[in-house]
Enzyme design. Structure first.
Site, PDB file in Angstrom:
ATOM      1  N   GLU A  36       0.872  -1.164   0.000  1.00  0.00           N
ATOM      2  CA  GLU A  36       0.000   0.000   0.000  1.00  0.00           C
ATOM      3  C   GLU A  36       0.920   1.228   0.000  1.00  0.00           C
ATOM      4  O   GLU A  36       1.792   1.336   0.870  1.00  0.00           O
ATOM      5  CB  GLU A  36      -0.864  -0.018   1.264  1.00  0.00           C
ATOM      6  CG  GLU A  36      -1.885   1.080   1.276  1.00  0.00           C
ATOM      7  CD  GLU A  36      -2.749   1.040   2.534  1.00  0.00           C
ATOM      8  OE1 GLU A  36      -3.378   2.057   2.812  1.00  0.00           O
ATOM      9  OE2 GLU A  36      -2.776  -0.003   3.225  1.00  0.00           O
ATOM     10  N   ARG A 263       4.647 -12.777   9.840  1.00  0.00           N
ATOM     11  CA  ARG A 263       5.325 -11.534   9.486  1.00  0.00           C
ATOM     12  C   ARG A 263       6.627 -11.435  10.262  1.00  0.00           C
ATOM     13  O   ARG A 263       6.786 -11.996  11.343  1.00  0.00           O
ATOM     14  CB  ARG A 263       4.439 -10.324   9.712  1.00  0.00           C
ATOM     15  CG  ARG A 263       4.091 -10.002  11.146  1.00  0.00           C
ATOM     16  CD  ARG A 263       3.469  -8.609  11.287  1.00  0.00           C
ATOM     17  NE  ARG A 263       2.498  -8.293  10.244  1.00  0.00           N
ATOM     18  CZ  ARG A 263       2.504  -7.148   9.545  1.00  0.00           C
ATOM     19  NH1 ARG A 263       3.408  -6.233   9.740  1.00  0.00           N
ATOM     20  NH2 ARG A 263       1.587  -6.922   8.636  1.00  0.00           N
ATOM     21  N   LYS A 273       4.192   0.890   9.836  1.00  0.00           N
ATOM     22  CA  LYS A 273       4.396   2.119   9.073  1.00  0.00           C
ATOM     23  C   LYS A 273       3.916   3.326   9.865  1.00  0.00           C
ATOM     24  O   LYS A 273       4.470   4.404   9.747  1.00  0.00           O
ATOM     25  CB  LYS A 273       3.662   2.030   7.731  1.00  0.00           C
ATOM     26  CG  LYS A 273       4.464   1.229   6.704  1.00  0.00           C
ATOM     27  CD  LYS A 273       3.837   1.318   5.335  1.00  0.00           C
ATOM     28  CE  LYS A 273       2.904   0.168   5.106  1.00  0.00           C
ATOM     29  NZ  LYS A 273       2.411   0.050   3.730  1.00  0.00           N
TER      30      LYS A 273
HETATM   31  P1  ATP Z   1       2.086  -1.937   8.082  1.00  0.00           P
HETATM   32  O1  ATP Z   1       1.283  -2.782   9.018  1.00  0.00           O
HETATM   33  O2  ATP Z   1       3.430  -1.564   8.598  1.00  0.00           O
HETATM   34  O3  ATP Z   1       1.327  -0.760   7.536  1.00  0.00           O
HETATM   35  P2  ATP Z   1       1.313  -3.469   5.843  1.00  0.00           P
HETATM   36  O4  ATP Z   1       1.223  -4.916   5.995  1.00  0.00           O
HETATM   37  O5  ATP Z   1       0.027  -2.729   5.880  1.00  0.00           O
HETATM   38  O6  ATP Z   1       2.368  -2.893   6.855  1.00  0.00           O
HETATM   39  P3  ATP Z   1       1.618  -3.288   3.036  1.00  0.00           P
HETATM   40  O7  ATP Z   1       2.214  -2.175   2.258  1.00  0.00           O
HETATM   41  O8  ATP Z   1       0.179  -3.547   2.914  1.00  0.00           O
HETATM   42  O9  ATP Z   1       2.047  -3.033   4.539  1.00  0.00           O
HETATM   43  O10 ATP Z   1       2.423  -4.629   2.803  1.00  0.00           O
HETATM   44  C1  ATP Z   1       2.772  -5.118   1.539  1.00  0.00           C
HETATM   45  C2  ATP Z   1       3.128  -6.559   1.656  1.00  0.00           C
HETATM   46  O11 ATP Z   1       4.222  -6.731   2.545  1.00  0.00           O
HETATM   47  C3  ATP Z   1       1.979  -7.374   2.200  1.00  0.00           C
HETATM   48  O12 ATP Z   1       1.832  -8.525   1.409  1.00  0.00           O
HETATM   49  C4  ATP Z   1       2.392  -7.716   3.584  1.00  0.00           C
HETATM   50  O13 ATP Z   1       1.920  -8.980   3.923  1.00  0.00           O
HETATM   51  C5  ATP Z   1       3.918  -7.701   3.503  1.00  0.00           C
HETATM   52  N1  ATP Z   1       4.484  -7.314   4.791  1.00  0.00           N
HETATM   53  C6  ATP Z   1       4.273  -6.169   5.474  1.00  0.00           C
HETATM   54  N2  ATP Z   1       4.914  -6.196   6.659  1.00  0.00           N
HETATM   55  C7  ATP Z   1       5.574  -7.375   6.724  1.00  0.00           C
HETATM   56  C8  ATP Z   1       6.418  -8.004   7.693  1.00  0.00           C
HETATM   57  N3  ATP Z   1       6.728  -7.414   8.840  1.00  0.00           N
HETATM   58  N4  ATP Z   1       6.896  -9.238   7.412  1.00  0.00           N
HETATM   59  C9  ATP Z   1       6.614  -9.822   6.256  1.00  0.00           C
HETATM   60  N5  ATP Z   1       5.823  -9.305   5.321  1.00  0.00           N
HETATM   61  C10 ATP Z   1       5.299  -8.095   5.523  1.00  0.00           C
HETATM   62 MG    MG Z   2      -1.541  -3.478   4.427  1.00  0.00          MG
END
Ligand code: ATP
Ligand code: MG
Length: 767
Positions: A36, A263, A273
């Site tokens: 995102e 994760r 984030k």
């Molecule tokens: P945040 O919770 O920090 O906002 P998010 O999961 O919303 O992170 P996205 O930009 O939606 O962030 O994530 C893109 C991809 O990266 C998704 O497929 C998510 O599963 C993966 N991802 C995000 N954080 C992690 C993590 N800590 N470990 C492994 N994969 C991750």
């Molecule tokens: Mg997300």
């Protein structure tokens, strides 16, 4: 993903893919990485990138890069660009163009109309609060919306009016018609579309309704022909809905399936984030690419290589259980890669002058020294040697301990790539009496580091020649947080490591003037350093320490490290944690101020951080008054130091417009849960600006917490029942498990205020 041989990974995902291919369910693997664009990528994303692009590569398939930009409000083109840059830098080669979820808005809408026509979706005019309330909870089935059984035609009309922009935000929503009694709360008629009159960074004002993630995501996957949709564990309960939407809108070939993995959570940092953004906005760091940040941009600037990050992803593998990964593993991968790729250079961080009394005054000898020890074939440079040299202050001891190997009066050492020198005299500053220079003799028969008689000094020191040495800023970075789990107890900011950055004026050998931004070197005996990509000037690089040569944080009983450690590291004695410069001075100060020390103990604050705060008498007095006024000491300290201080600084003052006693009343509002933490921050800001009575302001500003505690209580109790083993282990001292329990509780109490969930959990755990 790179020019290195592909690693053949084997894990539960490859087992699934192997089975799919063997059964003929798919002929080709198509994965996606769907960030995102609402922040910079971090090391968790790097793991997901390594996984998705890595699996595609391993099976000769393809991976898509898709911006998941269905939320118009938080997204930004700056993020879109940084994400592409980072993915490429990590070696991810996406198939075709970058894809955007917003490209499918038209198709998603068509499918929504089709759902309505099939009687599978309806427009609901209840308010968001009513919808939430009527959803029920774990113990109670939901209540059907009064709008649930509208006619298809009526629903279609309303949906079209939503889309046409006739209705204001919040007037109504489109909901899937599934089952208000489903044990999975997400299946209780989830939202599909909501009205949002907001400008989108790509589609502009074309749309005023936007699809919800749970609806959009499976369709994006299906429209792109994704076979294996890999996401993190917290989406496990969303899978049922993912499948429902695909079943209602299909058939799809291939039919995507969602799989979840744990994760990545790393110690000594935060990864959400939102928190990273907070660090940036509150200027706790210099930006998203601050070298202390766990962002890809920060790590790149710190000198971490993409290879090291990929190695790390492979080393930790993929798991089905959330757990904290030892940051030592990441540091191990970083060292391994830099060890292989970095040239050795000479730099003195804390200078001590040395005069070679038997070297001619004006002679500068250019020594030819290989960039790689013992291997001149990979390049050499000239290193000037002269009468006046500089060595590391810490490499000399006037009264050496029994096992001292370096320079001391009467002792001989080898200077790296040069000669043997022996110390015979010590000069002192006449006023301070501190040592400010050494007198040594040089053995002219030892050029290149060997003596005709075969004698071997116990140590080889790094050095530079005083006249020709460059002076440069060298930034020593350390972990951003002083504790392994900064977000385990609510306020992560209080755990910032006050010594995470130390800037030194170092002296460098002249060849380093030509280093290009981003070039990495091993400064002999000091660690790996990179020329900063942002602040370096032509001919005058600024240096960032990527990492020390060995783990300075290792605990004596450190958990087992990966087997193949370099010999030097295995031999290294585990050193005590070396925090930066001011650390010891602050601890000393605290020792001399027993009252402050006692308060520190009472607060349970990190001593060095507390000393830094308490050295200001006005701040300390304010805190005492707040405590006397009835605020919980630790909370008063946290709010004063982390929030109030920043607000005052922004107003260029240090004196708050209220006293410690009044501040206590404010702190109690948070601790007795009258207001949420977020509301408290708003309140404090307003209060600093306009003064007044905090209690009156709560209602004036409409900040009083809305009470959904009963539902949260139930959700938390259920989670504790389901995780009784973890609860027992937590109570027996495994503090780490709090994260697991909290994660489960958050999922269970979906949508609830996180602070309340945490507080409820802690309370029920008896904390
Ligand atoms: P945040 O919770 O920090 O906002 P998010 O999961 O919303 O992170 P996205 O930009 O939606 O962030 O994530 C893109 C991809 O990266 C998704 O497929 C998510 O599963 C993966 N991802 C995000 N954080 C992690 C993590 N800590 N470990 C492994 N994969 C991750
Ligand atoms: Mg997300």
């Amino acid at each position: 993903m790179s020019d290195r041989p592909a690693v053949r990974r084997s894990n539960f995902l490859t087992d699934i893919i192997d089975a799919d291919l063997a059964a003929g369910r798919h002929s080709r693997v198509v994965t996606r990485f769907p960030p995102e664009p609402n922040g910079y990528l971090h090391i968790g994303h790097a793991k997901s990138i390594a996984l998705n692009f890595g699996l595609a590569q391993q099976y000769g398939g393809v991976c898509h890069l898709r911006m998941d930009d269905t939320n118009p409000v938080t997204e930004d083109t700056d993020y879109v660009e940084s994400i592409q840059f980072d993915v490429k830098w990590l070696g991810g080669q996406w198939d075709g163009e970058v894809r955007y979820a917003s490209n499918y808005f038209g198709k998603m809408y068509e499918l929504a109309e089709a759902l309505v026509l099939a009687g599978k979706a309806y427009v609901d005019h209840q308010t968001v609060e009513e919808i939430r309330k009527n959803r029920g909870d774990f113990n109670t089935a939901g209540v059907n919306s009064p709008f649930r059984d509208r006619s298809v035609q009526e629903n279609l009309d309303w949906l079209r009016r939503m889309k046409a922009g006739e209705l204001a935000d919040g007037t109504c929503v489109l909901r899937a018609k599934i089952d208000m009694a489903s044990p999975n709360l997400l299946m209780r008629d989830p939202l599909v579309y909501r009205i949002r009159h907001a400008h989108h960074h790509r589609t502009g004002d074309t749309w005023c309704i936007y699809p919800m993630y749970d609806y959009a995501h499976p369709l994006e996957d299906a429209l792109e022909g994704i076979t294996h949709s890999i996401c993190t564990l917290e989406f496990e309960t969303n899978r049922e809905l993912y499948d429902w939407f695909l079943d209602q809108t299909g058939p799809w070939t291939p039919r995507p399936r969602q799989y979840e993995f744990a994760r990545l959570a790393l110690g000594y940092t935060v990864m959400s984030k939102r928190k990273l953004l907070q660090l940036v906005v509150e200027k706790r760091v210099s930006g998203w690419d601050d070298p202390r940040m766990p962002t890809v941009a920060g790590m790149r600037r710190r000198g971490v290589t993409p290879e090291a990050l990929r190695d790390f992803a492979d080393l930790i593998g993929v798991a089905k259980n959330n757990s904290m990964v030892d940051i030592g593993k990441l540091e191990y991968c970083i060292r391994q890669d830099l060890e292989r790729t970095s040239r050795r250079a000479l730099a003195v961080l804390k200078p001590l002058a040395v005069t070679l009394t038997n070297w001619p005054d004006s002679t500068i000898e250019q020594l030819t020294v290989p960039w790689w020890p013992g291997d001149a074939s990979k390049g050499t440079r000239q290193v000037p040697f002269a009468k006046h040299l500089i060595i590391e202050h810490g490499d000399f001891a006037e009264e050496p301990a029994a096992d001292w190997k370096r320079l001391a009066p009467g002792r001989e050492v080898r200077l790296y790539g040069a000669y043997f020198v022996k110390c015979f005299g010590v000069d002192r500053d006449p006023l301070t009496k501190e040592i400010n220079g050494l007198r040594c003799s040089v053995d002219l028969h030892t050029k290149g580091g060997t003596a005709p008689d075969g004698r071997q000094p116990a140590a080889t020191l790094h050095w530079v020649a005083a006249k020709t040495a460059l002076t440069a800023d060298v930034r020593l970075y350390d972990r951003l947080f002083a504790v392994e789990q900064p977000d385990a107890d609510g306020d992560f900011l209080q755990h910032l490591n006050p010594d995470s950055l130390t800037v030194l004026q170092a002296r460098l050998e002249p060849a380093l003037a030509s280093a290009a931004p981003g070039d990495s070197f091993q400064f002999v005996r000091q660690g790996f350093f990179v020329a900063d990509a942002k602040d370096s000037q032509p001919g005058a690089p600024v240096w960032n320490r990527t990492i020390t040569l060995r783990d300075t944080w290792a605990k004596p009983a450190a958990p087992a490290k990966p087997a193949a450690r370099p010999a030097a590291e295995v031999r290294a004695k585990p050193a005590a944690p070396q925090l930066g410069e001011g650390h010891q001075a602050r601890l000393d100060w605290l020792e001399k101020h027993p009252e402050a020390k006692e308060l520190c103990t009472q607060l349970g604050a990190e001593p060095s951080a507390f000393a830094a705060f308490a050295q200001n008498p006005a701040d300390l007095e304010f805190l005492r008054q707040a405590i006397a006024g009835g605020a919980r000491p630790a909370d008063a300290f946290r709010w004063q130091r982390n929030e109030l201080a920043g607000l005052l600084a922004a107003r260029k003052t240090t004196t708050p417009p209220f006293g410690g006693k009044e501040f206590a009343a404010f702190v109690r509002l948070v601790t007795d849960a009258t207001i949420t933490t977020g509301a408290a921050k708003q309140l404090l800001e307003h209060w600093c600006e306009h003064g007044g009575d905090p209690l009156a302001l709560v209602d004036h500003l409409g900040l009083r917490r809305v009470d959904d505690t009963a539902a949260i209580q139930v959700a938390v109790r259920q989670v504790m029942d389901q995780h009784s083993a973890e609860v027992l282990r937590f109570r027996a001292g495994e503090a780490k498990l709090l994260g697991v329990l909290l994660g489960a509780a958050m999922r269970a109490a979906k949508g609830a205020d996180p602070q309340t969930v945490r507080a409820t959990l802690l309370q029920q755990l008896g904390e």
